[in-house]
Design a protein around this motif. Sequence first.
Motif, short mmCIF file in Angstrom:
data_model
loop_
_atom_site.label_atom_id
_atom_site.label_comp_id
_atom_site.label_asym_id
_atom_site.label_seq_id
_atom_site.Cartn_x
_atom_site.Cartn_y
_atom_site.Cartn_z
N GLU A 112 5.31 2.37 8.47
CA GLU A 112 4.77 2.33 7.10
C GLU A 112 3.58 3.28 6.96
N LEU A 113 2.72 3.33 7.98
CA LEU A 113 1.55 4.21 7.90
C LEU A 113 1.98 5.67 7.80
N ASN A 114 2.97 6.06 8.56
CA ASN A 114 3.44 7.46 8.49
C ASN A 114 4.00 7.80 7.11
N LYS A 115 4.63 6.84 6.46
CA LYS A 115 5.12 7.09 5.10
C LYS A 115 3.95 7.28 4.13
N ILE A 116 2.86 6.55 4.36
CA ILE A 116 1.65 6.74 3.56
C ILE A 116 1.08 8.14 3.81
N VAL A 161 0.84 -1.20 0.00
CA VAL A 161 0.00 0.00 0.00
C VAL A 161 0.87 1.25 0.00
N ARG A 162 1.96 1.21 0.76
CA ARG A 162 2.84 2.38 0.80
C ARG A 162 3.44 2.70 -0.56
N PHE A 163 3.97 1.67 -1.24
CA PHE A 163 4.55 1.92 -2.56
C PHE A 163 3.49 2.39 -3.55
N ALA A 164 2.32 1.79 -3.52
CA ALA A 164 1.24 2.20 -4.42
C ALA A 164 0.90 3.67 -4.19
N LYS A 206 -7.68 4.38 1.51
CA LYS A 206 -8.76 3.64 0.84
C LYS A 206 -8.32 2.20 0.55
N LEU A 207 -7.06 2.04 0.14
CA LEU A 207 -6.53 0.69 -0.08
C LEU A 207 -6.48 -0.08 1.24
N LEU A 208 -6.04 0.57 2.31
CA LEU A 208 -6.00 -0.08 3.62
C LEU A 208 -7.39 -0.47 4.07
N PHE A 209 -8.37 0.37 3.79
CA PHE A 209 -9.75 0.11 4.22
C PHE A 209 -10.34 -1.07 3.45
#
Length: 472
Positions: free
Chosen positions: A211-215, A175-178, A226-229
């Motif tokens: 990872e979430l902070n990078k997102i 998700v982060r890379f996307a 939205k991807l995480l959800f």
Amino acid sequence: MNLKEKIDHIAVIKRVGECADELGLEAYIVGGFVRDLFLDRPSKDLDFVCVGSGIELATKVAESFDEHVPLSVFKNFGTAMIKLPDWELEFVGARKESYRQDSRKPLVEDGTLQEDQERRDFTINAMAIRVNQSHYGDLIDPFGGIMDLKKKIIRTPMDPDTTFSDDPLRMMRAVRFATQLGFDIEASTFDGLIRNAERLQIISGERIIDELNKIILSEKPSYGFKLLFVSKLLHQFFPEMIDLQGVDSVGDKSHKDNFYHTLQVLDNVCAFTDDLWLRWAAIMHDIAKPATKRFHAKVGWTFHGHEDKGARMTPKIFRRLKLPMDERMKYVQKLVRLHLRPIALVNDKVTDSAVRRLLYEAGDDVDDLMKLCRADVTSKNPVRVKRFLANFDKVEEKIQEVEEKDHVRNFQPPVSGEEIMEIFDLPPSKIVGELKEEIKEAILEGKIENNKQQALEFMFQLAKYKGISKKD
């Protein structure tokens, strides 16, 4: 792309290749640097894989410099690192990995380059460039990473169930890379996220939040959320945010979906700032709406007090998510608590004392608070948005006028508690705090100006009324 020309000017890559040749080792640049080379993104991290001992190669490279260069060796992991002024080099021997069901820590064995590429998370990170002189600049791309870069997709090199079950953190990385690259996650890979989402529970909170902070720091973090959800990854660690999703209706009265509203506010804030903690304030500003939601037949849905409850929820959420429990948390908590206050100052009848109180409570964060308030305007009606933003212009004008006149941002009462104790010969006590508080209130209410002379005069009047005498 002529890879040889692209890397030819980077002297340290040639140096590593020459050292590898001297040791009789195959050596390759792998991972993010190779990916970013094709994306024309800057990168200062060089990851080298050799078929043999990565530590031996790193030691040889460090010794090849005339001056001393710092070499860090991690024998337990079979890796080594060299830090140069412009580059950070990491070395590892090619390896294959196997995993236990209850851990993301692999059992590592020496392996071939192909086995090393197979263990990597995504095809775009599994490419390698040979640095030995005989095949300098040759690309090894067994899983079609170049094609996936062109298609702008994130895909696992092997079966996604194996990739994600082995190391569930890779799902967050997908998700982060996307999000960072603006790529899609390939369908079967995304299905793998959904099937393996619950495996994220074996990952430490620290790794997840990293990872979430990078997102959150990406250009458009709403895409990542939205991807995480949809993948159910967000459900594993942030249930309070999941609770924001959905719309309740009674008759013709309904409320907006607060999950998607929050994502819009987050994206709006990103247009103003790249500050991580102001972005977190956007995420948290309506977090207590589910807990405060009520329906009234006349007015419809209400969320009274959600700002105060949200501020009280902030420390608990930060602690569980392994976010810092320091001034950064308090900053987010403050903005959550105050985010409704500025709009109440739009009314022309609002007194200067109300503005002074906001300035006193917000302090140096009042400008960030106004950014959050502006971002919070998410109506689909452009006329309404324009009107609300014009109202905030008025509020900022009022704030500036009062601040120039009264200087109350971050002010401390002109008379300290120590001075009160000295003047009246008092020990630390409740009465000292009461006197100091009443001086502050008098300044905020505009009864006296924010200066020491008027504060002392007011204090002596108070003391006389309370029967407190100056010491002789």
